[in-house]
Enzyme design. Sequence first.
Site, PDB file in Angstrom:
ATOM      1  N   CYS A   2       0.778  -1.186   0.040  1.00 24.03           N
ATOM      2  CA  CYS A   2       0.023   0.000  -0.002  1.00 24.03           C
ATOM      3  C   CYS A   2       0.942   1.144   0.033  1.00 24.03           C
ATOM      4  O   CYS A   2       1.769   1.261   0.724  1.00 24.03           O
ATOM      5  CB  CYS A   2      -1.104   0.077   1.110  1.00 24.03           C
ATOM      6  SG  CYS A   2      -2.101  -1.133   1.196  1.00 24.03           S
ATOM      7  N   ARG A  27       6.192  -0.818  -4.064  1.00 20.86           N
ATOM      8  CA  ARG A  27       5.646  -1.291  -2.491  1.00 20.86           C
ATOM      9  C   ARG A  27       4.736  -2.441  -2.823  1.00 20.86           C
ATOM     10  O   ARG A  27       4.602  -3.231  -1.947  1.00 20.86           O
ATOM     11  CB  ARG A  27       5.010  -0.440  -1.817  1.00 20.86           C
ATOM     12  CG  ARG A  27       5.840   0.711  -1.448  1.00 20.86           C
ATOM     13  CD  ARG A  27       5.218   1.922  -0.753  1.00 20.86           C
ATOM     14  NE  ARG A  27       4.567   1.644   0.547  1.00 20.86           N
ATOM     15  CZ  ARG A  27       5.172   1.616   1.529  1.00 20.86           C
ATOM     16  NH1 ARG A  27       6.579   2.023   1.671  1.00 20.86           N
ATOM     17  NH2 ARG A  27       4.854   1.614   2.605  1.00 20.86           N
ATOM     18  N   TRP A  75      -2.497  -2.802  -1.728  1.00 22.40           N
ATOM     19  CA  TRP A  75      -2.465  -4.424  -1.910  1.00 22.40           C
ATOM     20  C   TRP A  75      -3.031  -4.811  -0.885  1.00 22.40           C
ATOM     21  O   TRP A  75      -3.288  -4.842   0.496  1.00 22.40           O
ATOM     22  CB  TRP A  75      -0.897  -4.509  -1.156  1.00 22.40           C
ATOM     23  CG  TRP A  75      -0.397  -5.833  -1.428  1.00 22.40           C
ATOM     24  CD1 TRP A  75       0.451  -6.095  -2.653  1.00 22.40           C
ATOM     25  CD2 TRP A  75      -0.239  -6.982  -0.353  1.00 22.40           C
ATOM     26  NE1 TRP A  75       0.813  -7.533  -2.396  1.00 22.40           N
ATOM     27  CE2 TRP A  75       0.735  -8.116  -1.177  1.00 22.40           C
ATOM     28  CE3 TRP A  75      -0.565  -6.988   0.768  1.00 22.40           C
ATOM     29  CZ2 TRP A  75       0.868  -9.108  -0.447  1.00 22.40           C
ATOM     30  CZ3 TRP A  75      -0.153  -8.068   1.570  1.00 22.40           C
ATOM     31  CH2 TRP A  75       0.574  -9.225   0.874  1.00 22.40           C
ATOM     32  N   ASN A 101      -3.104   2.714   5.023  1.00 22.17           N
ATOM     33  CA  ASN A 101      -2.150   1.811   4.756  1.00 22.17           C
ATOM     34  C   ASN A 101      -2.171   0.890   6.304  1.00 22.17           C
ATOM     35  O   ASN A 101      -1.798   1.454   7.185  1.00 22.17           O
ATOM     36  CB  ASN A 101      -0.536   2.075   4.442  1.00 22.17           C
ATOM     37  CG  ASN A 101       0.417   0.953   4.567  1.00 22.17           C
ATOM     38  OD1 ASN A 101       0.062  -0.139   4.378  1.00 22.17           O
ATOM     39  ND2 ASN A 101       1.525   1.465   4.380  1.00 22.17           N
ATOM     40  N   GLY A 102      -2.301  -0.644   6.248  1.00 21.15           N
ATOM     41  CA  GLY A 102      -2.183  -1.151   7.526  1.00 21.15           C
ATOM     42  C   GLY A 102      -3.219  -1.905   7.528  1.00 21.15           C
ATOM     43  O   GLY A 102      -4.050  -2.176   6.572  1.00 21.15           O
ATOM     44  N   GLU A 481      18.815 -17.994  -1.272  1.00 22.93           N
ATOM     45  CA  GLU A 481      18.436 -16.597  -2.078  1.00 22.93           C
ATOM     46  C   GLU A 481      18.338 -16.876  -3.470  1.00 22.93           C
ATOM     47  O   GLU A 481      17.606 -16.211  -3.984  1.00 22.93           O
ATOM     48  CB  GLU A 481      19.646 -15.801  -1.617  1.00 22.93           C
ATOM     49  CG  GLU A 481      19.589 -14.262  -2.232  1.00 22.93           C
ATOM     50  CD  GLU A 481      18.338 -13.598  -1.819  1.00 22.93           C
ATOM     51  OE1 GLU A 481      17.593 -14.138  -0.964  1.00 22.93           O
ATOM     52  OE2 GLU A 481      17.917 -12.652  -2.292  1.00 22.93           O
ATOM     53  N   LYS A 485      15.151 -15.817  -5.327  1.00 22.91           N
ATOM     54  CA  LYS A 485      15.312 -14.844  -6.480  1.00 22.91           C
ATOM     55  C   LYS A 485      14.295 -15.411  -7.758  1.00 22.91           C
ATOM     56  O   LYS A 485      13.792 -14.797  -8.623  1.00 22.91           O
ATOM     57  CB  LYS A 485      16.601 -14.453  -7.032  1.00 22.91           C
ATOM     58  CG  LYS A 485      17.299 -13.652  -6.272  1.00 22.91           C
ATOM     59  CD  LYS A 485      16.980 -12.207  -6.309  1.00 22.91           C
ATOM     60  CE  LYS A 485      15.961 -11.852  -5.277  1.00 22.91           C
ATOM     61  NZ  LYS A 485      15.796 -11.505  -3.786  1.00 22.91           N
ATOM     62  N   GLU A 488      10.408 -15.991  -6.972  1.00 21.61           N
ATOM     63  CA  GLU A 488       9.613 -14.736  -6.849  1.00 21.61           C
ATOM     64  C   GLU A 488       9.331 -13.983  -7.958  1.00 21.61           C
ATOM     65  O   GLU A 488       8.240 -13.305  -8.212  1.00 21.61           O
ATOM     66  CB  GLU A 488      10.234 -14.094  -5.691  1.00 21.61           C
ATOM     67  CG  GLU A 488      11.476 -13.330  -5.864  1.00 21.61           C
ATOM     68  CD  GLU A 488      12.072 -12.374  -4.895  1.00 21.61           C
ATOM     69  OE1 GLU A 488      11.261 -12.113  -3.948  1.00 21.61           O
ATOM     70  OE2 GLU A 488      13.223 -12.270  -4.486  1.00 21.61           O
ATOM     71  N   HIS A 504      17.057 -37.254   0.972  1.00 22.43           N
ATOM     72  CA  HIS A 504      15.931 -37.653   2.032  1.00 22.43           C
ATOM     73  C   HIS A 504      14.659 -37.221   1.516  1.00 22.43           C
ATOM     74  O   HIS A 504      13.869 -36.830   2.367  1.00 22.43           O
ATOM     75  CB  HIS A 504      16.243 -37.091   3.453  1.00 22.43           C
ATOM     76  CG  HIS A 504      17.708 -37.575   3.842  1.00 22.43           C
ATOM     77  ND1 HIS A 504      17.767 -38.695   4.613  1.00 22.43           N
ATOM     78  CD2 HIS A 504      18.888 -36.961   4.146  1.00 22.43           C
ATOM     79  CE1 HIS A 504      18.909 -38.860   4.721  1.00 22.43           C
ATOM     80  NE2 HIS A 504      19.829 -37.753   4.552  1.00 22.43           N
ATOM     81  N   LYS A 603       6.967  -4.924  -1.563  1.00 24.55           N
ATOM     82  CA  LYS A 603       8.569  -4.648  -1.219  1.00 24.55           C
ATOM     83  C   LYS A 603       8.481  -4.553   0.135  1.00 24.55           C
ATOM     84  O   LYS A 603       9.535  -5.141   0.825  1.00 24.55           O
ATOM     85  CB  LYS A 603       8.867  -3.477  -2.078  1.00 24.55           C
ATOM     86  CG  LYS A 603      10.408  -3.054  -1.655  1.00 24.55           C
ATOM     87  CD  LYS A 603      11.376  -3.595  -2.376  1.00 24.55           C
ATOM     88  CE  LYS A 603      12.536  -3.156  -2.267  1.00 24.55           C
ATOM     89  NZ  LYS A 603      13.532  -4.337  -2.433  1.00 24.55           N
TER      90      LYS A 603
HETATM   91  C1  G6P Z   1       9.670  -8.646   1.284  1.00 30.92           C
HETATM   92  C2  G6P Z   1      10.683  -8.415  -0.036  1.00 30.92           C
HETATM   93  C3  G6P Z   1      11.907  -9.001   0.280  1.00 30.92           C
HETATM   94  C4  G6P Z   1      12.396  -8.856   1.611  1.00 30.92           C
HETATM   95  C5  G6P Z   1      11.505  -8.860   2.728  1.00 30.92           C
HETATM   96  C6  G6P Z   1      12.068  -8.568   3.840  1.00 30.92           C
HETATM   97  O1  G6P Z   1       9.061  -9.968   1.154  1.00 30.92           O
HETATM   98  O2  G6P Z   1       9.928  -8.906  -1.220  1.00 30.92           O
HETATM   99  O3  G6P Z   1      12.571  -8.700  -0.914  1.00 30.92           O
HETATM  100  O4  G6P Z   1      13.600  -9.453   1.707  1.00 30.92           O
HETATM  101  O5  G6P Z   1      10.177  -8.226   2.487  1.00 30.92           O
HETATM  102  O6  G6P Z   1      12.109  -6.886   3.900  1.00 30.92           O
HETATM  103  P1  G6P Z   1      12.650  -5.939   4.659  1.00 30.92           P
HETATM  104  O7  G6P Z   1      12.411  -4.704   4.075  1.00 30.92           O
HETATM  105  O8  G6P Z   1      12.584  -6.289   6.068  1.00 30.92           O
HETATM  106  O9  G6P Z   1      14.446  -6.299   4.488  1.00 30.92           O
END
Ligand code: G6P
Length: 608
Positions: A2, A27, A75, A101-102, A481, A485, A488, A504, A603
């Site tokens: 949001c 965001r 969102w 937002n929230g 990671e 990547k 997502e 396993h 984000k």
């Molecule tokens: C969301 C983002 C990720 C990020 C995570 C934690 O899921 O898409 O890329 O790693 O939040 O966010 P932060 O701002 O706490 O690093």
Amino acid sequence: MCGIVGYVGKSQAAPILLDGLAKLEYRGYDSAGIAVYDGEHLVGKKAMGRLKVLSEMTHDGASMPGYVGIGHTRWATHGAPTDNNAHPHFNEDETIAVVHNGIIENYLKLKKKLLDKGYRFQSDTDTEVVAHLLDYYYKGDPLEAITKVMHRVDGSYALGIIFADQPQYVYAVRKDSPLIVGKGQDGNLIASDVPAVLKYTRDVCFIENQEIARLSEREIDFFNVDGEPIEKEYKTIEWDVNAAEKGGYEHFMLKEMYEQPKTVRDTLSPRLKDNQIEIEELGLTDEEIRAISRIRIVACGSAYHTGVTAKYVYEGMARIPVEVDLASEFRYRNPILDEKELVIIISQSGETADSLAALREAKARGNMTLGIVNVVGSSIAREADKVMYTWAGPEIAVATTKAYSAQLIAHYLLALKFSTVRGTITEEELAGYITDLKRLPEQIELLLNNKERIQRFANRYVSAKDVFFIGRGIDYAISLEGSLKLKEISYIHSEAYAAGELKHGTISLIEDGTLVSAVVTQEDLYKKTISNIVEVRTRGAFVMAVTNEGNTEIEKAADYVIYIPQTNKYFTNSLAIIPLQLFGYYVAVGKGCDVDKPRNLAKSVTVE
Ligand code: G6P
């Protein structure tokens, strides 16, 4: 997650609102809307989908006259992503407009009370409760109505509000969701984040929890939850407006990957002085560092993954035991914390709801907390006892790259500092580590320059169904990671496994041609991981290996090899992640995915 923008001033509001919302697209959102006061009424326009739809509907805002307005990208949490549920929301006679937002946690209870009083609802959102509640309390004094609402609602909120009978003002209020005020030349703004206002001003003020801001064309006043005036300080934003623009790159994600050498350099250099590690802002005495009994790392998403890497680094180098926790688990687990335990919260945004709650939980237990944060002035940065900033600049693409890299550097620096103070490494070893650190930016650059080769390889996997990422030790952390990547942004199913664990159960999913990415950078584990490569290859997997220069032996086991330059065993993540980021990126581009704004993701996840 949001985005909120508000404007009051000399210019037409709607185009400014749309422009600001575009800066907040990163965001994550699924619908958008704006409301402006047109001289007589509050007028709202909302649209599901991308901001483009709303822009077209309003001719880039031109067809919505008025000098005051609020805008929102939503969102969805409560209620599906529909036009109806999009913000702004209004009271019944449309004299109060609200963006939010929230999450209002007690909205069902409040909604029932309002329904009993005859209020009628248009949407399924929790936000609409705020609009009607404001209406209920509004007797001509907006501040009074807002403070009453603040006392009634539970949960988190950043709100932008306009009252039609006082159209010279935009009101803003927050609790646990970010909101800033920008003081411009021709008018004033509110926004969820700095990039939305940078085109108009660099002077911003961070609204704190339970504070209210009232903006008019010329003035900005702040009040506490009792409606009493308070003084606030403004900060000047130093970073360039271009930092929030694409600058010729096809996607923010690619631009941000390319910014990694700079990010790493910027995060390193202020802390390297005369071949020593000096983290001035840390403010931990040597005595405090020696007293640390354990490090507890708490974070979400990719930030959590840097924590998994960091465990190996702190334990291996500084010999401090480390626990790594997902923030969403930590906060509800009643964790057992030793009083001498240092709790490190890692967050790019500094606003992730679970990470913030975990920080508060650790503080409430009396533990020393350290935030590794990218966004200056964010909630985690403000609330943690100590803060170490990652100097990555604004990160726009939802999938993090440069902030992740900067977080790794912050861990290396802390580990080196702790190791030096606790005497687990010698001066000579420290000098060697520092030399390796200083070489990382150009080594990352080298890997980025190899992007065409990875692009060609990635193009072969745009229709892949499953991809597996394996590695041992730090290589497992890199795999976590790398896998995130890919999945997502490309929506291809992928999983990361500790290489020895795959057999396993999950090995049964390997079919002819299944891609397995093996990260093999830890020399003492080469042979072990190679055995696992052989296991999957004999079952039909195609193996892409990421390994250190010189480990040519691997060519006998793997089908496709990517070499990374030599560094010491603790820093390999910073290099090995680059080809994996590029791989995920090019698979997603090849599939035609919306790389910077993947579906369903946000984000900054400001709800739990
Ligand atoms: C969301 C983002 C990720 C990020 C995570 C934690 O899921 O898409 O890329 O790693 O939040 O966010 P932060 O701002 O706490 O690093």
